[in-house]
Design a protein around this motif. Structure first.
Motif, PDB file in Angstrom:
ATOM      1  N   TRP A 131      -7.109   1.621  -1.034  1.00 19.78           N
ATOM      2  CA  TRP A 131      -5.823   1.554  -0.340  1.00 19.78           C
ATOM      3  C   TRP A 131      -5.044   2.850  -0.478  1.00 19.78           C
ATOM      4  O   TRP A 131      -4.365   3.276   0.456  1.00 19.78           O
ATOM      5  CB  TRP A 131      -4.983   0.413  -0.885  1.00 19.78           C
ATOM      6  N   ALA A 132      -5.136   3.494  -1.642  1.00 18.50           N
ATOM      7  CA  ALA A 132      -4.417   4.757  -1.855  1.00 18.50           C
ATOM      8  C   ALA A 132      -4.930   5.841  -0.910  1.00 18.50           C
ATOM      9  O   ALA A 132      -4.145   6.657  -0.413  1.00 18.50           O
ATOM     10  CB  ALA A 132      -4.533   5.197  -3.311  1.00 18.50           C
ATOM     11  N   PHE A 133      -6.229   5.855  -0.638  1.00 21.82           N
ATOM     12  CA  PHE A 133      -6.757   6.798   0.353  1.00 21.82           C
ATOM     13  C   PHE A 133      -6.293   6.394   1.755  1.00 21.82           C
ATOM     14  O   PHE A 133      -5.861   7.242   2.535  1.00 21.82           O
ATOM     15  CB  PHE A 133      -8.288   6.857   0.308  1.00 21.82           C
ATOM     16  N   GLU A 134      -6.385   5.119   2.054  1.00 20.17           N
ATOM     17  CA  GLU A 134      -6.017   4.622   3.380  1.00 20.17           C
ATOM     18  C   GLU A 134      -4.577   4.986   3.738  1.00 20.17           C
ATOM     19  O   GLU A 134      -4.313   5.506   4.826  1.00 20.17           O
ATOM     20  CB  GLU A 134      -6.205   3.103   3.414  1.00 20.17           C
TER      21      GLU A 134
ATOM     22  N   LYS B 228       0.839  -1.200   0.000  1.00 19.45           N
ATOM     23  CA  LYS B 228       0.000   0.000   0.000  1.00 19.45           C
ATOM     24  C   LYS B 228       0.873   1.250   0.000  1.00 19.45           C
ATOM     25  O   LYS B 228       0.543   2.238  -0.646  1.00 19.45           O
ATOM     26  CB  LYS B 228      -0.925   0.002   1.215  1.00 19.45           C
ATOM     27  N   THR B 229       1.974   1.209   0.702  1.00 17.56           N
ATOM     28  CA  THR B 229       2.870   2.360   0.803  1.00 17.56           C
ATOM     29  C   THR B 229       3.358   2.821  -0.573  1.00 17.56           C
ATOM     30  O   THR B 229       3.515   4.019  -0.806  1.00 17.56           O
ATOM     31  CB  THR B 229       4.078   2.022   1.703  1.00 17.56           C
ATOM     32  N   ALA B 230       3.565   1.892  -1.486  1.00 17.54           N
ATOM     33  CA  ALA B 230       4.025   2.250  -2.833  1.00 17.54           C
ATOM     34  C   ALA B 230       2.978   3.064  -3.591  1.00 17.54           C
ATOM     35  O   ALA B 230       3.314   3.806  -4.517  1.00 17.54           O
ATOM     36  CB  ALA B 230       4.381   0.988  -3.618  1.00 17.54           C
ATOM     37  N   LEU B 231       1.717   2.979  -3.181  1.00 19.35           N
ATOM     38  CA  LEU B 231       0.643   3.729  -3.836  1.00 19.35           C
ATOM     39  C   LEU B 231       0.571   5.180  -3.350  1.00 19.35           C
ATOM     40  O   LEU B 231       0.030   6.049  -4.034  1.00 19.35           O
ATOM     41  CB  LEU B 231      -0.708   3.059  -3.577  1.00 19.35           C
ATOM     42  N   LYS B 232       1.112   5.437  -2.184  1.00 19.40           N
ATOM     43  CA  LYS B 232       0.948   6.731  -1.500  1.00 19.40           C
ATOM     44  C   LYS B 232       1.206   7.963  -2.374  1.00 19.40           C
ATOM     45  O   LYS B 232       0.357   8.851  -2.439  1.00 19.40           O
ATOM     46  CB  LYS B 232       1.811   6.779  -0.249  1.00 19.40           C
TER      47      LYS B 232
END
Length: 177
Positions: free
Chosen positions: A80-83, A32-36
């Motif tokens: 996930w990008a919002f999370e 998920k961190t890679a989407l941030k």
């Protein structure tokens, strides 16, 4: 219980889709961190590209938009990008069904309000903070410029409320099973 709310960012547009939320080229990312850094990098507002590094987004915990938010594909990456960007509430007139359920499954609150209430939120001047009281199913929007707060009630079934309150499906299952 998790606290919902915080500084809000407003997107005055219908039909913000999952490709705009997180472009498909990032679906191969395994964390998920890679989407941030890629949240909303393909979003267009009034025909112009939105700057995903804008301070208003970096500081926001709440997104307010118009209708049909999260339309497009059913991928969970958009939520996930919002999370991973600490967005814990999205408020809109309507949501794509699968996107909305993915939000609850990830512990993010989806608040659906009638058009009249959405218009009241968009009419607030200044920077806006939104506080959510899950026990009352009520949200309050206040402006840095003062004035009367905007208070809106919302509906939410008890199961979705339990999912979101627990922090998502996995946390809920850990508590119950």
């Amino acid at each position: 219980m998790k606290k919902f709310g915080g500084p809000a960012i407003f997107f005055d547009r219908n039909d913000i889709n999952t490709d705009e939320i997180i472009p498909a080229k990032y679906l191969t990312e395994i964390t998920k961190t890679a989407l941030k850094p890629h949240l909303l990098e393909d979003l267009l507002l009034d025909g112009k590209a939105f700057d995903p590094t804008a301070p208003a987004l970096q500081n926001a915990n709440v997104v307010v938009a118009r209708e049909n938010f999260g339309c497009g594909s059913s991928r969970e990456h958009a939520v996930w990008a919002f999370e991973v960007n600490d967005i814990n509430v999205i408020i809109a007139e309507s949501f794509a069904r699968i996107f909305r359920q993915n939000m609850f499954n990830c512990g993010i609150l989806a608040i659906q309000l009638p058009k009249e209430d959405i218009n009241k939120l968009f009419a607030i001047e200044g920077d806006v903070a939104i506080d959510v009281d899950m026990s009352k199913c009520e949200m309050t929007a206040t402006s840095t410029r003062g004035g009367e707060p905007v208070v809106c009630s919302f509906d939410m079934n008890s199961f979705d409320k339990d999912l979101v309150s627990a922090g998502g499906w996995l946390a809920y299952a850990d508590q119950k099973f």
